[in-house]
Design an enzyme around this catalytic site. Structure first.
Site, PDB file in Angstrom:
ATOM      1  N   ARG A 101       0.843  -1.201   0.000  1.00  0.00           N
ATOM      2  CA  ARG A 101       0.000   0.000   0.000  1.00  0.00           C
ATOM      3  C   ARG A 101       0.877   1.249   0.000  1.00  0.00           C
ATOM      4  O   ARG A 101       1.778   1.398   0.825  1.00  0.00           O
ATOM      5  CB  ARG A 101      -0.896  -0.003   1.240  1.00  0.00           C
ATOM      6  CG  ARG A 101      -1.818   1.197   1.381  1.00  0.00           C
ATOM      7  CD  ARG A 101      -2.580   1.125   2.700  1.00  0.00           C
ATOM      8  NE  ARG A 101      -3.411  -0.063   2.775  1.00  0.00           N
ATOM      9  CZ  ARG A 101      -3.801  -0.645   3.914  1.00  0.00           C
ATOM     10  NH1 ARG A 101      -3.388  -0.148   5.069  1.00  0.00           N
ATOM     11  NH2 ARG A 101      -4.566  -1.704   3.895  1.00  0.00           N
ATOM     12  N   ARG A 170      -1.143   6.615   9.771  1.00  0.00           N
ATOM     13  CA  ARG A 170      -1.152   6.075   8.412  1.00  0.00           C
ATOM     14  C   ARG A 170      -1.428   7.179   7.391  1.00  0.00           C
ATOM     15  O   ARG A 170      -1.302   8.359   7.685  1.00  0.00           O
ATOM     16  CB  ARG A 170      -2.177   4.952   8.326  1.00  0.00           C
ATOM     17  CG  ARG A 170      -1.856   3.787   9.268  1.00  0.00           C
ATOM     18  CD  ARG A 170      -2.723   2.604   8.996  1.00  0.00           C
ATOM     19  NE  ARG A 170      -2.395   1.464   9.842  1.00  0.00           N
ATOM     20  CZ  ARG A 170      -2.946   0.263   9.711  1.00  0.00           C
ATOM     21  NH1 ARG A 170      -3.862   0.056   8.768  1.00  0.00           N
ATOM     22  NH2 ARG A 170      -2.609  -0.740  10.503  1.00  0.00           N
ATOM     23  N   LYS A 233      -3.169   1.224  15.054  1.00  0.00           N
ATOM     24  CA  LYS A 233      -3.157   2.160  13.927  1.00  0.00           C
ATOM     25  C   LYS A 233      -3.840   3.467  14.312  1.00  0.00           C
ATOM     26  O   LYS A 233      -4.705   3.506  15.186  1.00  0.00           O
ATOM     27  CB  LYS A 233      -3.860   1.539  12.732  1.00  0.00           C
ATOM     28  CG  LYS A 233      -5.291   1.109  12.994  1.00  0.00           C
ATOM     29  CD  LYS A 233      -5.830   0.370  11.787  1.00  0.00           C
ATOM     30  CE  LYS A 233      -7.062  -0.452  12.123  1.00  0.00           C
ATOM     31  NZ  LYS A 233      -7.508  -1.276  10.998  1.00  0.00           N
ATOM     32  N   LYS A 235      -5.533   6.960  12.372  1.00  0.00           N
ATOM     33  CA  LYS A 235      -5.940   7.560  11.098  1.00  0.00           C
ATOM     34  C   LYS A 235      -6.296   9.028  11.281  1.00  0.00           C
ATOM     35  O   LYS A 235      -7.018   9.382  12.214  1.00  0.00           O
ATOM     36  CB  LYS A 235      -7.127   6.791  10.514  1.00  0.00           C
ATOM     37  CG  LYS A 235      -6.792   5.342  10.204  1.00  0.00           C
ATOM     38  CD  LYS A 235      -7.987   4.592   9.639  1.00  0.00           C
ATOM     39  CE  LYS A 235      -7.614   3.144   9.315  1.00  0.00           C
ATOM     40  NZ  LYS A 235      -8.772   2.392   8.757  1.00  0.00           N
ATOM     41  N   CYS A 457     -14.816  -3.430  -0.107  1.00  0.00           N
ATOM     42  CA  CYS A 457     -13.446  -3.794   0.240  1.00  0.00           C
ATOM     43  C   CYS A 457     -12.992  -4.917  -0.680  1.00  0.00           C
ATOM     44  O   CYS A 457     -13.777  -5.474  -1.452  1.00  0.00           O
ATOM     45  CB  CYS A 457     -13.372  -4.217   1.707  1.00  0.00           C
ATOM     46  SG  CYS A 457     -14.201  -5.789   2.055  1.00  0.00           S
ATOM     47  N   CYS A 463      -7.621 -11.138   0.893  1.00  0.00           N
ATOM     48  CA  CYS A 463      -7.625 -10.652   2.279  1.00  0.00           C
ATOM     49  C   CYS A 463      -7.746 -11.813   3.263  1.00  0.00           C
ATOM     50  O   CYS A 463      -8.678 -12.619   3.177  1.00  0.00           O
ATOM     51  CB  CYS A 463      -8.771  -9.665   2.500  1.00  0.00           C
ATOM     52  SG  CYS A 463      -8.845  -9.056   4.206  1.00  0.00           S
ATOM     53  N   CYS A 502     -15.976  -8.430   6.050  1.00  0.00           N
ATOM     54  CA  CYS A 502     -15.790  -8.690   7.478  1.00  0.00           C
ATOM     55  C   CYS A 502     -16.192  -7.429   8.229  1.00  0.00           C
ATOM     56  O   CYS A 502     -16.517  -6.407   7.614  1.00  0.00           O
ATOM     57  CB  CYS A 502     -14.342  -9.084   7.773  1.00  0.00           C
ATOM     58  SG  CYS A 502     -13.191  -7.698   7.864  1.00  0.00           S
ATOM     59  N   CYS A 506     -13.432  -1.484   6.275  1.00  0.00           N
ATOM     60  CA  CYS A 506     -12.524  -0.823   5.339  1.00  0.00           C
ATOM     61  C   CYS A 506     -13.259   0.001   4.277  1.00  0.00           C
ATOM     62  O   CYS A 506     -12.706   0.964   3.756  1.00  0.00           O
ATOM     63  CB  CYS A 506     -11.619  -1.848   4.666  1.00  0.00           C
ATOM     64  SG  CYS A 506     -10.451  -2.633   5.798  1.00  0.00           S
TER      65      CYS A 506
END
Length: 618
Positions: A101, A170, A233, A235, A457, A463, A502, A506
């Site tokens: 990414r 990120r 993480k 954001k 996603c 994934c 899931c 995302c």
């Protein structure tokens, strides 16, 4: 000017009030709470600033992948180790593959950068570019031996993947600036500054992937992140007040720029504690909106942003990774406590919420032709699921490459997985339209409205956390939805729809008007089962509500038919699907949906989306 709808409010639990921060980059809330830190904390601490044994394992081509510890460290370098889940996981013919990414602040790219990503995707990524909802690009299917050439190519055009994943700040998302507006240009500059400010200063990336000169890891310092980086993480999103194209409130830290009398940025509203990651069967995890912390003048924005990150660094939960995001730090300690700590860390007094009006959130349209402030044009191109690829019937990847290469156009990646070409001279419009037509891409005729802002996603086959299909299911469900919307007279009023494989969110499902969230894998040819959410808003200003759980993909059409019929019969004039399903009490809406058996009806719901197998992706 109306106030924002109320976001999820959380009072501090009694056990968390007065939590003493262990001040400094090496502090951690787990120690303050007396909890045992997770294995990830030890891993980071012993990694020598993210080096570990990555270089040694990278050079060992007798194995297709990395070990578990190195697999976790890869994330800090922008990489996930994956496998083709359509094939036998234990077969030697199914080696490890990698997703990489990019770190592309605000999705802004030079033509050279976009063309390099296109070239690398062709050579190493199965010929496809995957645009994400956080305005960056992912490559999939990269082989271990091809990783270094990919890194080298990115470096040649001053791009990178460092810090695109992992327990770190990120990719920073930013409001699109399709018209070349001077106010938004200033916001863009702030996005780049934020991205640069929060980069890791460790040299591991250069040493492992670029054969850079080695430095002594024992003498190296991460002055902001410390030895263990962040608990999870983090954001950050930045926008202009009233523009919610990036779903600002889903970020750990959201900044909304206000305009002063001179037309320039005067300051920023600060929001903390948003996030969509959650787990099934774990109601203590939830998806929710960030809360308004206050307002800060422009000159102090970076100090406040850094203070928020430091508070999370020092107070975030390092024992339980499912409870380690900023939203839980806010929930555990209360917003007033967070504000006091941010003011202490930054040396800045925030203007309290309510002291100035806040504009209603809206989401402008970006697809199609737009005239920019300098007289040139921008062209917003829809990309279904963000997948730029040449396939039978449509050669989108070739079209974009030819146009960008011929006219050397800057590119802007949009937060709804679309792409904007900018700086197009008037004289080039006809030729550009011709190139797209030759590649069987129609940029002028509008697609059905249900397609415009739909998101999905990646899910299967790459994934590792996917429970159900998502990207591969979207082209199947959208035509059915469109047919039902036409049947009920709503083809021009389609809801914002999103789907994930899931519960990690995302594709930002929990703010959509209608969303499917993968819950159970397929047991037959019907494609698995989903949670269905309704009641979010087109502007992203409201969190959606769970309608039904474990609903089979094979029965989705009759459920949608029921929903749209109920909307048509019972709506208030002009009422959107999201507003309609949010307004009705759940038992009333249930009574309108005959297809849902009484055993599956949820008569009451929480404001949270953490109602009910999955693990939040690191």
């Amino acid at each position: 000017m109306a106030a924002l709808p109320a976001t999820i409010q959380a009072s501090a639990p009694s056990h968390a009030v007065g939590l003493a921060l262990v001040s400094g980059a090496d502090g951690g809330a787990a120690a303050a709470r007396g909890g045992k830190e997770s294995r990830n904390e030890k891993l980071k601490l012993e990694s020598k600033h993210l080096r570990g044994t990555l270089k040694e394992e990278l050079n060992d081509l007798s194995k297709s992948g990395f070990g578990k510890t190195s697999g976790d460290l890869l994330k800090f370098h922008g990489i996930y180790q994956e496998q083709n889940r359509d094939a036998d996981a234990k077969s030697s013919a199914n080696p490890a593959i990698f997703m990489l990414r990019g770190r592309i602040a605000g999705g802004r790219m030079t033509p050279e950068q976009y063309l390099m990503y296109d070239k690398l995707a062709t050579k190493y990524g199965h010929g496809s570019i995957r645009l994400t909802t956080r305005q960056t690009i992912q490559f999939h299917w990269i082989a271990k031996g091809d990783l270094k050439p990919v890194f080298k190519g990115l470096t040649e055009v001053l791009s990178e993947s460092k810090g695109a994943c992992g327990d770190i700040v990120r990719n920073v998302t930013c409001v699109p600036n399709v018209l070349g507006d001077s106010f938004l240009t200033e916001v863009e500059k702030s996005a780049r500054s934020l991205s640069d400010h929060f980069k890791s200063t460790a040299n591991a990336y250069n040493e492992v992937w670029l054969d850079g000169q080695q430095v002594n890891a024992d003498e190296e310092k991460e002055s902001l992140y410390g030895e263990k980086y962040l608990p999870r993480k983090f954001k950050i999103g930045i926008t202009a007040e009233g523009n919610n194209s990036i779903d600002l409130l889903t970020n750990d830290l959201g900044l909304s720029a206000t305009k002063g009398p001179d037309g320039q940025v005067s300051g920023y509203h600060v929001y903390v504690g948003g996030g969509h990651g959650r787990s099934h069967n774990a109601p203590e995890t939830w998806a929710g909106h960030a809360q308004h912390l206050g307002w800060v003048e422009r000159g102090r924005m970076m100090d406040v942003a850094e203070a928020v990150v430091k508070v999370q660094r020092d107070a975030g939960d390092r024992a339980n990774r499912k409870h380690a995001r900023m939203k839980y730090t806010v929930e555990d300690n209360g917003l007033d406590w967070i504000r006091a700590q941010v003011e202490k860390y930054s040396g800045t007094k925030l203007e309290p919420p309510g002291a100035r009006p806040i504009a209603d959130w809206t989401v402008p349209k970006y697809l199609g032709w737009h005239k920019l402030a300098d007289g040139s044009f921008g062209l917003g191109v829809h990309v279904l699921s963000g997948r730029i690829i040449d396939q039978q019937g449509s050669f989108l990847k070739t079209a974009l490459r030819r146009v960008v290469e011929r006219y050397q156009l800057p590119v802007e990646l949009l937060p709804d997985q679309d792409i904007m070409l900018k700086g197009i001279p008037t004289s080039a419009k006809a030729d550009i339209e011709k190139i797209f037509r030759e590649c069987r891409v129609d940029v002028n005729n509008p697609m059905p409205k249900i397609y415009e802002r739909s998101l999905a996603c990646v899910a299967f086959p790459t994934c590792s956390l996917a429970i159900t299909e998502s990207e591969r299911y979207l082209p199947q469900i959208l035509p059915r939805m469109n047919a039902l919307l036409k049947k009920h007279g709503f083809k021009d009023e389609a809801p914002v729809f999103r789907i994930t494989g899931c519960p990690n969110g995302c594709a930002r499902p929990y703010t959509a008007e209608l969303a499917f969230v993968g819950q159970e894998p397929a047991k037959d040819t019907n494609g698995g089962s989903y949670q269905v959410y309704v009641g979010g808003s087109a502007s992203g200003s409201r969190v959606a509500e769970l309608l039904v759980e474990k609903w089979p993909a094979g029965k989705m059409t009759p459920l949608l038919d029921n929903l749209f019929a109920a909307w048509k019969k019972n709506r208030i004039a002009g009422e959107t699907f999201g507003d309609f399903t949010h307004r009705l009490p759940r038992p009333v809406l249930n009574d309108m949906l005959s297809v849902i058996p009484s055993s599956m009806r949820l008569d009451s719901i929480s404001k949270r989306c953490g109602v009910t197998p999955g693990t939040e992706r690191d």
